[in-house]
Write a protein that holds these residues in place. Structure first.
Motif, PDB file in Angstrom:
ATOM      1  N   GLN A 170     100.943 -64.328  30.939  1.00  0.00           N
ATOM      2  CA  GLN A 170     100.825 -63.282  31.953  1.00  0.00           C
ATOM      3  C   GLN A 170     101.410 -61.963  31.454  1.00  0.00           C
ATOM      4  OE1 GLN A 170      99.302 -63.543  34.914  1.00  0.00           O
ATOM      5  NE2 GLN A 170      99.729 -61.386  35.387  1.00  0.00           N
ATOM      6  N   LYS A 171     102.554 -62.051  30.779  1.00  0.00           N
ATOM      7  CA  LYS A 171     103.200 -60.827  30.304  1.00  0.00           C
ATOM      8  C   LYS A 171     102.355 -60.146  29.225  1.00  0.00           C
ATOM      9  CE  LYS A 171     107.584 -58.918  28.687  1.00  0.00           C
ATOM     10  NZ  LYS A 171     107.639 -57.978  29.830  1.00  0.00           N
ATOM     11  N   ALA A 172     101.815 -60.944  28.290  1.00  0.00           N
ATOM     12  CA  ALA A 172     100.962 -60.352  27.252  1.00  0.00           C
ATOM     13  C   ALA A 172      99.706 -59.751  27.872  1.00  0.00           C
ATOM     14  CB  ALA A 172     100.595 -61.404  26.208  1.00  0.00           C
ATOM     15  N   GLY A 173      99.134 -60.457  28.859  1.00  0.00           N
ATOM     16  CA  GLY A 173      97.963 -59.912  29.545  1.00  0.00           C
ATOM     17  C   GLY A 173      98.293 -58.656  30.321  1.00  0.00           C
ATOM     18  N   ASP A 174      99.455 -58.670  31.003  1.00  0.00           N
ATOM     19  CA  ASP A 174      99.867 -57.472  31.743  1.00  0.00           C
ATOM     20  C   ASP A 174     100.073 -56.287  30.803  1.00  0.00           C
ATOM     21  OD1 ASP A 174      99.753 -58.828  34.100  1.00  0.00           O
ATOM     22  OD2 ASP A 174     101.915 -59.225  34.231  1.00  0.00           O
ATOM     23  N   HIS A 175     100.561 -56.589  29.594  1.00  0.00           N
ATOM     24  CA  HIS A 175     100.746 -55.504  28.626  1.00  0.00           C
ATOM     25  C   HIS A 175      99.400 -54.892  28.238  1.00  0.00           C
ATOM     26  CE1 HIS A 175     102.476 -53.078  25.548  1.00  0.00           C
ATOM     27  NE2 HIS A 175     101.902 -53.739  24.551  1.00  0.00           N
ATOM     28  N   LEU A 176      98.407 -55.747  28.046  1.00  0.00           N
ATOM     29  CA  LEU A 176      97.066 -55.233  27.761  1.00  0.00           C
ATOM     30  C   LEU A 176      96.550 -54.394  28.927  1.00  0.00           C
ATOM     31  CD1 LEU A 176      95.036 -58.053  25.946  1.00  0.00           C
ATOM     32  CD2 LEU A 176      95.266 -55.675  25.240  1.00  0.00           C
ATOM     33  N   ARG A 177      96.791 -54.875  30.144  1.00  0.00           N
ATOM     34  CA  ARG A 177      96.350 -54.117  31.316  1.00  0.00           C
ATOM     35  C   ARG A 177      97.048 -52.759  31.392  1.00  0.00           C
ATOM     36  NH1 ARG A 177      97.076 -59.416  33.375  1.00  0.00           N
ATOM     37  NH2 ARG A 177      95.121 -60.398  34.063  1.00  0.00           N
ATOM     38  N   GLU A 178      98.347 -52.756  31.100  1.00  0.00           N
ATOM     39  CA  GLU A 178      99.092 -51.496  31.145  1.00  0.00           C
ATOM     40  C   GLU A 178      98.551 -50.503  30.114  1.00  0.00           C
ATOM     41  OE1 GLU A 178     103.247 -52.129  30.718  1.00  0.00           O
ATOM     42  OE2 GLU A 178     103.376 -53.597  32.336  1.00  0.00           O
ATOM     43  N   LEU A 179      98.239 -51.016  28.933  1.00  0.00           N
ATOM     44  CA  LEU A 179      97.687 -50.128  27.905  1.00  0.00           C
ATOM     45  C   LEU A 179      96.342 -49.562  28.342  1.00  0.00           C
ATOM     46  CD1 LEU A 179      98.550 -52.203  24.708  1.00  0.00           C
ATOM     47  CD2 LEU A 179      99.606 -50.048  25.412  1.00  0.00           C
ATOM     48  N   TRP A 180      95.507 -50.432  28.908  1.00  0.00           N
ATOM     49  CA  TRP A 180      94.202 -49.959  29.382  1.00  0.00           C
ATOM     50  C   TRP A 180      94.374 -48.918  30.483  1.00  0.00           C
ATOM     51  CZ3 TRP A 180      91.800 -50.481  34.216  1.00  0.00           C
ATOM     52  CH2 TRP A 180      90.445 -50.122  34.252  1.00  0.00           C
ATOM     53  N   ASN A 181      95.261 -49.214  31.438  1.00  0.00           N
ATOM     54  CA  ASN A 181      95.506 -48.262  32.529  1.00  0.00           C
ATOM     55  C   ASN A 181      96.025 -46.931  31.997  1.00  0.00           C
ATOM     56  OD1 ASN A 181      94.739 -49.742  34.823  1.00  0.00           O
ATOM     57  ND2 ASN A 181      96.641 -50.919  34.785  1.00  0.00           N
ATOM     58  N   HIS A 182      96.928 -47.017  31.033  1.00  0.00           N
ATOM     59  CA  HIS A 182      97.486 -45.778  30.481  1.00  0.00           C
ATOM     60  C   HIS A 182      96.397 -44.962  29.790  1.00  0.00           C
ATOM     61  CE1 HIS A 182     100.662 -43.180  28.908  1.00  0.00           C
ATOM     62  NE2 HIS A 182      99.991 -43.172  27.766  1.00  0.00           N
ATOM     63  N   GLU A 228      85.813 -54.799  32.612  1.00  0.00           N
ATOM     64  CA  GLU A 228      85.970 -56.209  32.971  1.00  0.00           C
ATOM     65  C   GLU A 228      87.188 -56.834  32.308  1.00  0.00           C
ATOM     66  OE1 GLU A 228      84.182 -58.144  35.065  1.00  0.00           O
ATOM     67  OE2 GLU A 228      83.156 -56.312  35.710  1.00  0.00           O
ATOM     68  N   LEU A 229      88.067 -56.012  31.755  1.00  0.00           N
ATOM     69  CA  LEU A 229      89.220 -56.554  31.033  1.00  0.00           C
ATOM     70  C   LEU A 229      90.078 -57.436  31.933  1.00  0.00           C
ATOM     71  CD1 LEU A 229      91.072 -56.688  28.548  1.00  0.00           C
ATOM     72  CD2 LEU A 229      92.169 -54.580  29.359  1.00  0.00           C
ATOM     73  N   ASP A 230      90.339 -57.007  33.157  1.00  0.00           N
ATOM     74  CA  ASP A 230      91.207 -57.775  34.056  1.00  0.00           C
ATOM     75  C   ASP A 230      90.617 -59.158  34.329  1.00  0.00           C
ATOM     76  OD1 ASP A 230      93.634 -57.690  35.766  1.00  0.00           O
ATOM     77  OD2 ASP A 230      92.162 -58.066  37.346  1.00  0.00           O
TER      78      ASP A 230
END
Length: 536
Positions: free
Chosen positions: A447-459, A325-327
């Motif tokens: 948005q950028k900080a959130g996107d960074h969290l999303r990228e880390l989770w995806n990775h 549910e991170l997103d």
């Protein structure tokens, strides 16, 4: 030697089993030393030879000459004639244990000396020493323990023997009777005696004799034993009644209960049938256990356990479970939800159970496949710096991004003013533009900080964790440990990214457009706006 498996090592002795037996020279010297039919020169020379050999040989010879018994006086005379000193031994504790093995295992020595050595082994090594003694002495030659107990020694050895279900039952019962008669401090009853009284494989008369012997020495402690016999349908009726008569003299209430229960007991034949059925069930279970221990079954269980561990690792890091549910939490600015998601991610990669599972996998696959698996290093590099191939974002980079976005927004506004001109009130327009730029850039930062969290989770869930599990599946544990180390570094970055996102969400962004370079006419208007005078 007895047909008992020999322990590889003994307490206080690091000498392997194959080296705990004397060579021909030492064995001959020990036998000659104890042989009173030989001349004094032969015997003293043998003792001196053991002294010269030293170590376990001297320890064995010293034990022989100092062992109490009918041979002791003669051996002490040989010791004096030889001039060998045994009062201050030069051998180590381990060599003494090996010397005991020499004596217990040398067939030409008097049986009494060998028995004393076996008892000394048990005193030093307890259960392991008993296994060694059982190996060194003949399997069916342990009746001497009954006499030894009555003489006041080898009591602990006798207790272990009486509990040993691999030993002959008749000999165990004789030894058990000696233990039952032994004058222990207080009214102690050895567990070996209780075990023999309750053993259905023993003869009815022998079981009764044990209980009666205990009753004569410790009446109160014998009540439970006598009740056990009186309520056992496998005991002959006459023996049950004798047990009840013994109870009459100790506990009349217990005796009456046992007497009343006699009519409810099954017949001996029925009891034996039940015992046989129980034995058959036990045998079936033992056969099933042996079937489960076949190489094929063991391999199957190993592979099943390996797959279970891999499946657990695979599911723990899946996108359907880990911070799924991170997103939504980021989109809703749910601080508590994001904090829990980050805690779940860090908890996964830092969990010691994951590293333990990896080590267990390595052990299981080494058992399954042997030398195909490289051994684990002494120190697993769980925190070593592996390849940091995941996205990273520093606070400086975020600040630079904010400035770039703000400058871009102001430049876009500048182009519009140059094209369409100023509004009626430039100060209001600048106020509005300042607020709009700050709002836009603040949202972009969040948005950028959130996107960074999303990228880390995806990775983590789509690349790093699957690579970790895949390496474990392929038994490349060095690579798996590197992936796990990278995942732990990623967890540090996740926490850092959470801090950046929280800060950008909580703080109002403010950018000073006066830090930019402006044309003269713009600069003059903005100077007036800064001073608050304005210009119509």
């Amino acid at each position: 030697m007895g047909d008992v498996e020999r322990p590889e090592l003994l307490p206080d002795c690091d000498v392997p089993a194959r080296f705990r037996q004397p060579d021909d020279v030492v064995q001959t010297c020990l036998v000659r030393l104890a042989d009173d039919s030989l001349g004094e020169n032969w015997r003293t020379s043998s003792l001196r030879a053991c002294e010269i050999r030293g170590g376990a040989a001297l320890a064995a010879a010293s034990f022989v000459v100092k062992t109490p018994g009918p041979w002791n006086e003669d051996l002490q005379r040989i010791l004096r004639l030889s001039g060998v000193g045994v009062d201050r031994p030069s051998y180590s504790s381990a060599e003494y244990v090996v010397g005991l093995c020499y004596v217990a295992g040398t067939k030409g020595l008097p049986k009494g000396i060998r028995h004393r050595a076996a008892d000394a082994l048990v005193d030093r090594g307890r259960d392991v020493g008993y296994a060694e003694a059982r190996y060194l002495l003949p399997r069916n030659g342990w009746g001497w323990l009954a006499d030894a107990v009555r003489e006041g020694w080898a009591v602990w050895t006798a207790s272990l023997f009486a509990e040993d279900e691999t030993a002959p039952m008749k000999t165990r019962m004789r030894v058990g009777l000696a233990l039952a008669e032994y004058e222990y401090p207080g009214s102690y009853v050895p567990s070996a005696v209780e075990q023999l009284v309750a053993d259905p494989a023993a003869a009815s008369a022998d079981r009764l004799a044990l209980a009666v012997a205990v009753a004569q020495r410790a009446p109160k402690e014998a009540v439970s034993l006598l009740c056990c016999l009186a309520s056992d349908p496998l005991i002959q009726a006459g023996h049950r009644m004798q047990a009840i008569r013994e109870l009459d003299e100790i506990d009349i209430v217990a005796a009456e209960k046992m007497r009343a229960s006699q009519t409810r007991l099954p017949t001996v034949q029925v009891a034996r049938d039940r015992q046989r059925e129980a034995a058959e069930r036990a045998q079936g279970e033992a056969e099933a256990q042996r079937a489960r221990e076949t190489p094929e079954a063991v391999v199957g269980r190993l592979e099943s356990e390996v797959e279970e561990i891999l499946g657990g690792l695979r599911s723990r890091g899946s996108a359907d479970w880990l911070a799924d549910e991170l997103d939504n939490h980021l989109a809703e600015s749910d601080w508590e939800g994001v904090s829990q998601d980050v805690a779940d991610i860090c908890g996964l990669v830092r969990d010691e159970d994951v590293e333990s599972a990896l080590r267990l996998l390595e052990v299981l696959t080494r058992v399954r496949y042997g030398s195909e698996v490289d051994p684990a290093p002494d120190e697993a590099p769980s925190n070593a710096a592996a390849g940091q191939d995941f996205p990273m974002l520093s606070r400086r980079e975020l600040e630079q991004f904010a400035r770039t976005e703000a400058e871009r927004s102001w430049l876009v506004w500048k182009g519009l003013v140059e094209k369409h001109g100023w509004d009626d009130d430039p100060s209001d327009e600048l106020d509005h533009q300042l607020h709009e730029v700050d709002q836009t850039v603040g949202a972009a930062l969040c948005q950028k900080a959130g996107d960074h969290l999303r990228e880390l989770w995806n990775h983590l869930v789509w690349e790093l964790w699957p690579a970790f599990v895949s390496a474990a599946e392929e038994r490349d544990y060095a690579c798996a440990r590197e992936h796990l180390a990278t995942a732990r570094l990623l967890a540090d970055e996740v926490q850092h990214a959470q801090t950046l996102w929280r800060d950008t969400s909580a703080e109002n962004y403010s950018f000073d457009p006066m830090t930019m370079s402006w044309p003269r006419d713009f600069w003059m208007v903005m100077e007036d706006w800064r001073r608050g005078t304005g210009r119509q």
